[in-house]
Enzyme design. Sequence first.
Site, mmCIF file in Angstrom:
data_model
loop_
_atom_site.group_PDB
_atom_site.id
_atom_site.type_symbol
_atom_site.label_atom_id
_atom_site.label_comp_id
_atom_site.label_asym_id
_atom_site.label_seq_id
_atom_site.Cartn_x
_atom_site.Cartn_y
_atom_site.Cartn_z
ATOM 1 N N SER A 101 9.403 -14.314 -39.877
ATOM 2 C CA SER A 101 8.816 -14.810 -41.134
ATOM 3 C C SER A 101 9.709 -14.619 -42.349
ATOM 4 O O SER A 101 9.359 -13.921 -43.313
ATOM 5 C CB SER A 101 7.481 -14.120 -41.358
ATOM 6 O OG SER A 101 6.732 -14.176 -40.178
ATOM 7 N N ARG A 123 18.169 -15.600 -46.175
ATOM 8 C CA ARG A 123 18.103 -14.337 -46.914
ATOM 9 C C ARG A 123 16.831 -13.602 -46.526
ATOM 10 O O ARG A 123 15.916 -14.194 -45.961
ATOM 11 C CB ARG A 123 18.146 -14.569 -48.426
ATOM 12 C CG ARG A 123 17.050 -15.436 -48.947
ATOM 13 C CD ARG A 123 17.214 -15.651 -50.443
ATOM 14 N NE ARG A 123 16.757 -16.957 -50.853
ATOM 15 C CZ ARG A 123 15.492 -17.303 -51.021
ATOM 16 N NH1 ARG A 123 14.542 -16.432 -50.797
ATOM 17 N NH2 ARG A 123 15.161 -18.514 -51.396
ATOM 18 N N ASP A 171 6.140 -17.864 -39.641
ATOM 19 C CA ASP A 171 4.715 -17.553 -39.409
ATOM 20 C C ASP A 171 3.804 -18.690 -39.878
ATOM 21 O O ASP A 171 2.766 -18.968 -39.259
ATOM 22 C CB ASP A 171 4.302 -16.221 -40.053
ATOM 23 C CG ASP A 171 4.695 -16.072 -41.510
ATOM 24 O OD1 ASP A 171 5.421 -16.939 -42.014
ATOM 25 O OD2 ASP A 171 4.277 -15.084 -42.146
HETATM 26 C C1 BGC Z 1 9.042 -15.494 -46.411
HETATM 27 C C2 BGC Z 1 8.419 -16.601 -45.598
HETATM 28 C C3 BGC Z 1 7.168 -16.125 -44.921
HETATM 29 C C4 BGC Z 1 6.213 -15.514 -45.939
HETATM 30 C C5 BGC Z 1 4.926 -14.999 -45.327
HETATM 31 C C6 BGC Z 1 7.990 -14.880 -47.335
HETATM 32 O O1 BGC Z 1 8.527 -13.766 -47.979
HETATM 33 O O2 BGC Z 1 10.109 -15.969 -47.175
HETATM 34 O O3 BGC Z 1 9.334 -17.095 -44.651
HETATM 35 O O4 BGC Z 1 6.549 -17.202 -44.292
HETATM 36 O O5 BGC Z 1 6.861 -14.452 -46.594
HETATM 37 O O6 BGC Z 1 5.163 -14.061 -44.351
#
Ligand code: BGC
Length: 505
Positions: free
Chosen positions: A178, A193, A231
């Site tokens: 995620s 990142r 996610d």
């Molecule tokens: C991330 C996402 C992720 C979201 C929820 C964010 O900080 O960049 O990729 O889907 O958090 O988990």
Amino acid sequence: MGRKWREVAAIAVAVTFAAVSVVTVGKRVRKRREWGRVEGIVRELEKECETDVGRLRQLADALAVEMNAGLASEGGSKLKMLLTDVDRLPDGSEKGIYYALDLGGTNFRALQVHLGGQRSSILSHDVERQPIPRHLMTSTSEELFDFVAAALKSFVENKETCDGDVRDSGRELGFTFSFPVNQTSVSSGILIRWTKGFAIEDMVGKDVSESLQLALRRKGLDMRIVALVNDSVGTLALGYYHDPDTVAAVIFGTGTNACYIERREAIIKCQGLNTSFGIMVVNMEWGSFWSSHLPRTSYDIELDLDSPNPTEQGFEKMISGMYLGEIARKVILRMAQESDSFGVVPSKLSTPFILRTPMMAAMHEDESQSLSEVDRILSEILEVPEVHPRLRKLVMKVCDIITRRAARLAAAGIVGILKKIGREGERPLGSRSGHDTTMRRTVVAVEGGLYVSYTMFREYLHEALEEILGEDIARHVVLQVTEDGSGIGAALVAAAHSSTAVHTR
Ligand code: BGC
């Protein structure tokens, strides 16, 4: 005593009484002034966090515009609008046993999912949750992946021994990761990142699946990574598997994000995209959305400057579970510093991230008459000595303002997506074709502790959706919670793409 002495004594009593009265009145005036200052801080916060419906509509418009910009060219917007390579969603034909590993928040999960070959026919699923040790969030990629690989291995072995189905090979895995990833195929991608407090420098720019695959090999677990998904994408996959009216998914947890189903033609930055069904799931990475319409306070600015990723994830820092408690702590700290209503400022109150969002929710939702839960959290967590009930009420108000703003901004985000795909009763933004105002049932899959467990957040979000869309349209928009969707969904995507996992764009 002579008359003269009696007069002197009377004068002395009068003077003392007057002096005491002056001190008492002085104290009272000071208290009132202090109280006025504390109230002033909360009043100012409330004003700065104002999210009237006009502002929310502007934000929804701004998000839809940014979505188009992000689809038009690489780097065209703060919204990354990442192509996920997921060009088909599970339709029910998926069958067999798949594994999933869900990594990306405070916990990680290992799952085994048994698919029955019909829509909504998950015959069984088992989950094992474990917190991610904090030090691993800033260690090396090898340490992090070795840790999750070892946990996955022991989960798989236990599961297969219990089921009497021990295998040596043929296991397939959907990996939910995620964080923002540049997908190179449905099963691989490069980490752009870190977010949410993770900071493992050697991983940035590397292939996430390859790192996990190597760790699995080191641990001696034979498993092939068939899908690498965000996610939000996992959540969309499970939502769609249960209900084909699902068009998007949003996450309100430690972090926040959204993804949705886009038409191939709308993805201008990638002309000639090869998709099997004319669609592609787009991971918006909406945590990095930014607009001058966002109501930003000095607390937000300070939080951003102190974070490991200043100027990034601006939307996320106003909305998600990782940050709400911290914003509230900053406000309470200022209240304590600018008055002595809290006594001497306790050092705990100055400790970043000590007030976690679930505690903030507990204070916010305290229904006891004396606000005993507020009192408990103030004293146990922040080491604030017992404070006047009026002050407890004010602390509760701080939680309310911050959560209400977050929920309303989140609602504006959802409307922005609906606007982009023409599901909010108007013509789709950026489309030149016909005007279809008939409203179809529209399902948005939702996941994340902030939405599921923080009732006030959820209620404010729904209230704002109805305000922005109007009752008639809002009636057609269903927010559907998918439990463990991010993990189960990854197994579903793995199943749906099982034979095509090695195809690259
Ligand atoms: C991330 C996402 C992720 C979201 C929820 C964010 O900080 O960049 O990729 O889907 O958090 O988990």
